[in-house]
Design a protein around this motif. Structure first.
Motif, PDB file in Angstrom:
ATOM      1  N   GLY A 131      32.102  35.148  42.860  1.00 49.14           N
ATOM      2  CA  GLY A 131      32.913  34.553  40.976  1.00 49.14           C
ATOM      3  C   GLY A 131      33.369  36.521  39.954  1.00 49.14           C
ATOM      4  N   LEU A 132      32.228  37.438  41.310  1.00 48.13           N
ATOM      5  CA  LEU A 132      32.584  38.448  40.620  1.00 48.13           C
ATOM      6  C   LEU A 132      33.509  39.419  41.572  1.00 48.13           C
ATOM      7  CD1 LEU A 132      28.835  39.599  40.179  1.00 48.13           C
ATOM      8  CD2 LEU A 132      29.887  38.392  38.341  1.00 48.13           C
ATOM      9  N   VAL A 133      33.822  38.722  42.384  1.00 44.60           N
ATOM     10  CA  VAL A 133      35.299  39.327  43.143  1.00 44.60           C
ATOM     11  C   VAL A 133      36.699  38.848  43.473  1.00 44.60           C
ATOM     12  CG1 VAL A 133      33.771  41.600  44.477  1.00 44.60           C
ATOM     13  CG2 VAL A 133      33.861  38.445  45.481  1.00 44.60           C
ATOM     14  N   LEU A 180      26.704  38.206  34.273  1.00 41.43           N
ATOM     15  CA  LEU A 180      26.794  37.800  35.566  1.00 41.43           C
ATOM     16  C   LEU A 180      27.683  36.594  36.548  1.00 41.43           C
ATOM     17  CD1 LEU A 180      23.930  39.469  38.239  1.00 41.43           C
ATOM     18  CD2 LEU A 180      25.957  40.609  37.872  1.00 41.43           C
ATOM     19  N   GLY A 181      27.384  35.846  34.938  1.00 38.63           N
ATOM     20  CA  GLY A 181      27.860  34.105  35.373  1.00 38.63           C
ATOM     21  C   GLY A 181      27.788  33.494  36.070  1.00 38.63           C
ATOM     22  N   ILE A 182      26.643  33.728  36.550  1.00 41.05           N
ATOM     23  CA  ILE A 182      25.993  32.731  37.333  1.00 41.05           C
ATOM     24  C   ILE A 182      25.758  31.217  36.845  1.00 41.05           C
ATOM     25  CG2 ILE A 182      23.739  31.561  38.436  1.00 41.05           C
ATOM     26  CD1 ILE A 182      22.882  34.834  38.508  1.00 41.05           C
ATOM     27  N   ARG A 183      26.591  30.080  37.418  1.00 42.47           N
ATOM     28  CA  ARG A 183      27.072  29.316  37.417  1.00 42.47           C
ATOM     29  C   ARG A 183      25.619  28.108  36.403  1.00 42.47           C
ATOM     30  NH1 ARG A 183      29.096  23.872  40.671  1.00 42.47           N
ATOM     31  NH2 ARG A 183      29.300  22.652  39.621  1.00 42.47           N
ATOM     32  N   GLU A 184      25.989  27.751  35.327  1.00 45.05           N
ATOM     33  CA  GLU A 184      25.497  26.858  34.683  1.00 45.05           C
ATOM     34  C   GLU A 184      24.388  27.955  33.658  1.00 45.05           C
ATOM     35  OE1 GLU A 184      24.231  23.543  35.908  1.00 45.05           O
ATOM     36  OE2 GLU A 184      25.897  22.949  36.523  1.00 45.05           O
ATOM     37  N   VAL A 241      21.505  29.933  41.394  1.00 43.27           N
ATOM     38  CA  VAL A 241      20.905  30.976  40.853  1.00 43.27           C
ATOM     39  C   VAL A 241      21.096  31.460  42.458  1.00 43.27           C
ATOM     40  CG1 VAL A 241      19.045  32.361  40.114  1.00 43.27           C
ATOM     41  CG2 VAL A 241      20.189  30.129  39.046  1.00 43.27           C
ATOM     42  N   ARG A 242      20.549  30.523  43.427  1.00 42.09           N
ATOM     43  CA  ARG A 242      19.810  31.008  45.255  1.00 42.09           C
ATOM     44  C   ARG A 242      21.078  31.168  45.693  1.00 42.09           C
ATOM     45  NH1 ARG A 242      16.730  33.819  46.146  1.00 42.09           N
ATOM     46  NH2 ARG A 242      19.053  35.069  47.344  1.00 42.09           N
ATOM     47  N   ALA A 243      22.738  30.222  45.899  1.00 43.31           N
ATOM     48  CA  ALA A 243      23.779  30.751  46.095  1.00 43.31           C
ATOM     49  C   ALA A 243      24.329  31.890  45.772  1.00 43.31           C
ATOM     50  CB  ALA A 243      24.352  29.595  45.597  1.00 43.31           C
ATOM     51  N   PHE A 244      24.257  32.200  44.935  1.00 39.21           N
ATOM     52  CA  PHE A 244      24.748  32.959  43.499  1.00 39.21           C
ATOM     53  C   PHE A 244      24.412  34.969  44.555  1.00 39.21           C
ATOM     54  CE2 PHE A 244      25.276  37.534  40.960  1.00 39.21           C
ATOM     55  CZ  PHE A 244      26.162  36.876  40.542  1.00 39.21           C
ATOM     56  N   ALA A 270      27.231  38.207  49.581  1.00 39.06           N
ATOM     57  CA  ALA A 270      27.258  39.108  49.655  1.00 39.06           C
ATOM     58  C   ALA A 270      27.244  39.618  48.776  1.00 39.06           C
ATOM     59  CB  ALA A 270      27.059  39.589  52.173  1.00 39.06           C
ATOM     60  N   HIS A 271      29.030  39.492  49.067  1.00 31.46           N
ATOM     61  CA  HIS A 271      29.988  39.958  47.565  1.00 31.46           C
ATOM     62  C   HIS A 271      29.157  40.085  46.595  1.00 31.46           C
ATOM     63  CE1 HIS A 271      33.739  38.635  50.514  1.00 31.46           C
ATOM     64  NE2 HIS A 271      33.659  39.597  51.130  1.00 31.46           N
ATOM     65  N   ASN A 272      28.730  39.019  45.662  1.00 34.53           N
ATOM     66  CA  ASN A 272      27.981  39.745  44.609  1.00 34.53           C
ATOM     67  C   ASN A 272      26.829  40.596  44.982  1.00 34.53           C
ATOM     68  OD1 ASN A 272      29.648  37.028  43.685  1.00 34.53           O
ATOM     69  ND2 ASN A 272      27.776  35.762  44.575  1.00 34.53           N
ATOM     70  N   ARG A 273      26.110  40.501  45.085  1.00 32.54           N
ATOM     71  CA  ARG A 273      25.363  41.242  45.736  1.00 32.54           C
ATOM     72  C   ARG A 273      26.038  43.009  45.868  1.00 32.54           C
ATOM     73  NH1 ARG A 273      19.592  40.710  47.956  1.00 32.54           N
ATOM     74  NH2 ARG A 273      18.908  38.359  48.264  1.00 32.54           N
TER      75      ARG A 273
END
Length: 668
Positions: free
Chosen positions: A427-429, A513-517, A558-561, A565-568
């Motif tokens: 989502g961030l990239v 950060l927009g983590i889903r839900e 949350v775990r999937a986010f 690696a792109h999100n980190r």
């Protein structure tokens, strides 16, 4: 003294028949489904105790009977003729001209009605009772489907009113609504049965069941469009339909009496514009001369009446070749498979792309690249692939699968068990989600970057200046001032807002950060539970589920986010750009003084903004929601509280003022 069983049975039959009439004919029910079912169950019980009271036309006899060996052939007393078709205004104009010339009239009155996409049926009533139902067949002979038709509630078993003809044969269409079709297919899917392709096939398959008990369970409807016998009926099509309606036979509410060619074409345009919103499929409009004497004068040609015409809509379904299946990524990260088609003219336009909805639908329909497929388009609805034609499938056509990586950014694709939609986790990239992610990041409840609105974000993305939230903190005054509608003062203010936003609570950063839900409350709970980003990023699903309000599905999101690696990388870039937070003090939520309590805030608080009050209440373990319910501990009111106060008082929920709020916030 109470009524006898026979009297009560007669009364129940009358009530049920009246309710059927109001529901199917008048479209004006006056009882709930539950009340209707109660009356029917009472009648069933009464007839079970007194079998001698059971009559052939009782509403209880619509349940169907054991399978029949086959359908008998019936010869129609009056042939069921087909209609001539028109596909253009010119052909309709020629139809009207011929009729006016033959009748030597300047203008003709017509009846116009939707052409239902169902099955034509003939119903014969004798002494007001249904005695025969037959399909069109070849127009001369059809199949006796009386046992099945008797199960359809929309069709009266006995006619109503004071002037019932000794004998009456009516013609109409049996069809299935779209909503009924969807319910039927869902039920078939749950039972592991084969589903129907469209409502017309479902109606045909339901009507031609040898086991009428199956037909009884299908949501079939009926509209009457005329009579084959005219004894005792008015001498116009419009009045005949009204008379049939008064006898208890459903007639389409869309029937209209129109004048001349202009009236015909206006009706066609009006119904065509509403086609997609109707709850049943139509494939055109039927025009009939209204005056029955004029109909007789015009007569027939070949197998069709001169006085009627079917004005067809452009084809809604066509076949074509599916060349490829590509995946589009939406603003929320949802991956939608799209069919790339050999161009085909359908529904009035040339279609080259059509939606396939999701991977589950592709598997269900068994659609593969290279297939010959049926494409449907209705009104302004996005074209869709309805089904493949496996008989025309080329050798070696491979089963299609959803990609494991996002085609827009290469991030992993997540599909939670039980959900049909697959989503990109980057989502961030992800370019497809970039604008929406940035709008959320800058919003007031997140990083609160004043002056960074959707229009400016659109400019920054379109100019290729910002690829992720971290890039916002590398913008300079000159770059911003050079954008459209951005003076140096506005640019300077935005730079200040960006600098101010660097200092943020962990809860707000997580929300940004927009983590889903993950909403504001959950983000705060996660922050308090783990204390730091690193601790949260390393938490497993089981540890995440231990956080209040975090269930198994959200824990996996949350775990999937953090697994992406792109999100980190974006989080690391944000921290390197100067974004920082004070680690939260990790506390056991159950030990907090307001743990287990739920509050709602309303009105303007004098002592602090509501957002600050919410934050402080949550820090003490309370849950703060936006609506009052019976589970609300108390409503905290400021000035001008509005309707929430009325609801709290009606539910008996405690109401607290600002002094009480201050006392809560000072809880030890």
């Amino acid at each position: 003294m109470g009524s006898s069983p026979a009297e009560r049975a007669a009364d129940l039959r009358q009530q049920i028949n009246d309710h059927n009439y109001r529901y199917y004919v008048l479209d004006d029910p006056i009882v709930s489904d539950a009340e209707y079912d109660r009356l029917l169950r009472e009648l069933e019980a009464l007839e079970a105790d007194h079998p001698e009271l059971v009559s052939e036309d009782s509403p209880t006899q619509r349940v169907g009977a054991a399978p029949a060996p086959g359908f008998e052939t019936v010869t129609h007393r009056v042939p069921m003729l087909s209609l001539s078709n028109a596909f253009s205004e010119e052909e309709v104009a020629e139809f009207d001209r011929r009729i006016r010339d033959r009748l030597d009239l300047e203008t003709v009155d017509y009846i116009a009605e939707p052409k239902l996409d169902g099955l034509a049926i003939a119903l014969r009533y004798e002494q007001g009772r249904l005695v025969l139902a037959a399909t069109r067949g070849d127009g001369r002979q059809g199949e006796d489907v009386t046992a099945n038709v008797r199960t359809i509630r929309a069709i009266p078993l006995t006619l109503r009113g004071e002037h019932i003809p000794d004998e009456l044969e009516v013609r109409g269409e049996i069809f299935m609504t779209r909503s009924g079709f969807d319910r039927l297919n869902r039920g078939l899917a749950d039972e592991g049965e084969k589903q129907f392709v469209n409502p017309r096939n479902a109606a045909a398959g339901s009507l031609r069941q040898l086991d009428s008990r199956v037909t009884a369970r299908r949501p079939l409807r009926f509209y009457c469009y005329g009579a084959a016998s005219e004894a005792g009926l008015p001498q116009s099509q419009s009045n005949t339909l009204e008379a049939l309606r008064e006898l208890g036979l459903p007639v389409s509410p869309e029937v209209r009496r129109v004048r001349g060619l202009e009236g015909l074409l206006e009706y066609y345009e009006r119904i065509g514009g509403r086609r997609a919103s109707l709850d049943y499929d139509i494939d055109g409009v039927v025009y009939k001369v209204d005056d029955l004497d004029q109909q007789r004068e015009l007569g027939f040609v070949s197998r069709a009446p001169r006085w009627a015409l079917a004005h067809k809509f452009p084809a809604q379904e066509e076949t074509t070749i599916l060349h490829d299946i590509e995946v589009q990524v939406g603003r929320t990260g949802a991956l939608t498979p799209v069919a790339r088609l050999e161009p085909v003219f359908v529904g009035g336009v040339t279609v080259t792309n059509a939606t396939l909805h999701n991977a589950d639908e592709i598997r269900r329909k068994d659609v593969r690249p290279g297939d010959t497929v049926v494409v449907r388009r209705a009104g302004d609805v996005i074209p869709e692939v309805v089904r493949s034609i496996p008989e025309k499938r080329p050798e070696g056509a491979e089963v299609w699968t959803m990609p494991s990586e996002c085609p827009a950014c290469g991030s992993s694709v997540e599909q939670v068990e039980g959900e049909a939609v697959a989503r990109c986790t980057g989502g961030l990239v992800c370019p497809a989600q970039r604008k929406r992610a940035l709008e959320h990041f800058a919003s007031r409840a997140a990083m609160d970057i004043d002056g960074l609105g959707s229009r400016l974000i659109e400019q920054l993305v379109d100019a290729d200046l910002v690829h992720s939230p971290a890039d916002l903190y590398h913008l300079d005054l000159a770059t911003l001032a050079g954008l459209d509608r951005m003076a140096e003062k506005s640019a300077s203010n935005l730079i200040e807002a960006l600098e101010k936003s660097k200092s943020v609570s962990l809860g707000r950063l997580l929300f940004a950060l927009g983590i889903r839900e993950v909403g504001e409350v959950t983000a705060s709970n996660l922050a308090r539970h783990f204390g730091t980003l690193d601790a949260l990023a390393d938490a497993d699903v089981e540890s995440l589920e231990a956080v209040p309000d975090v269930g198994p599905i959200m824990a996996r999101h949350v775990r999937a986010f953090f697994d992406e690696a792109h999100n980190r990388e974006v989080i690391r870039a944000l921290l390197e750009a100067g974004v920082h937070y004070e680690p939260e003090v990790v506390v056991e939520t159950d030990s907090l003084p307001l743990s287990g309590r739920t509050y709602v805030l309303t009105g303007a608080l004098a002592s602090m903004p509501r957002s600050e009050a919410k934050k402080r209440l949550e820090a003490l373990g309370a849950k703060v929601t936006s609506s009052v319910s019976k589970n609300t501990t108390a409503l905290i009111v400021g000035a001008d509280p509005g309707s929430k106060l009325d609801k709290a008082e009606s539910l008996g929920v405690e109401v607290l003022d600002e002094d009480a709020l201050e006392a809560l916030l000072e809880s030890p």
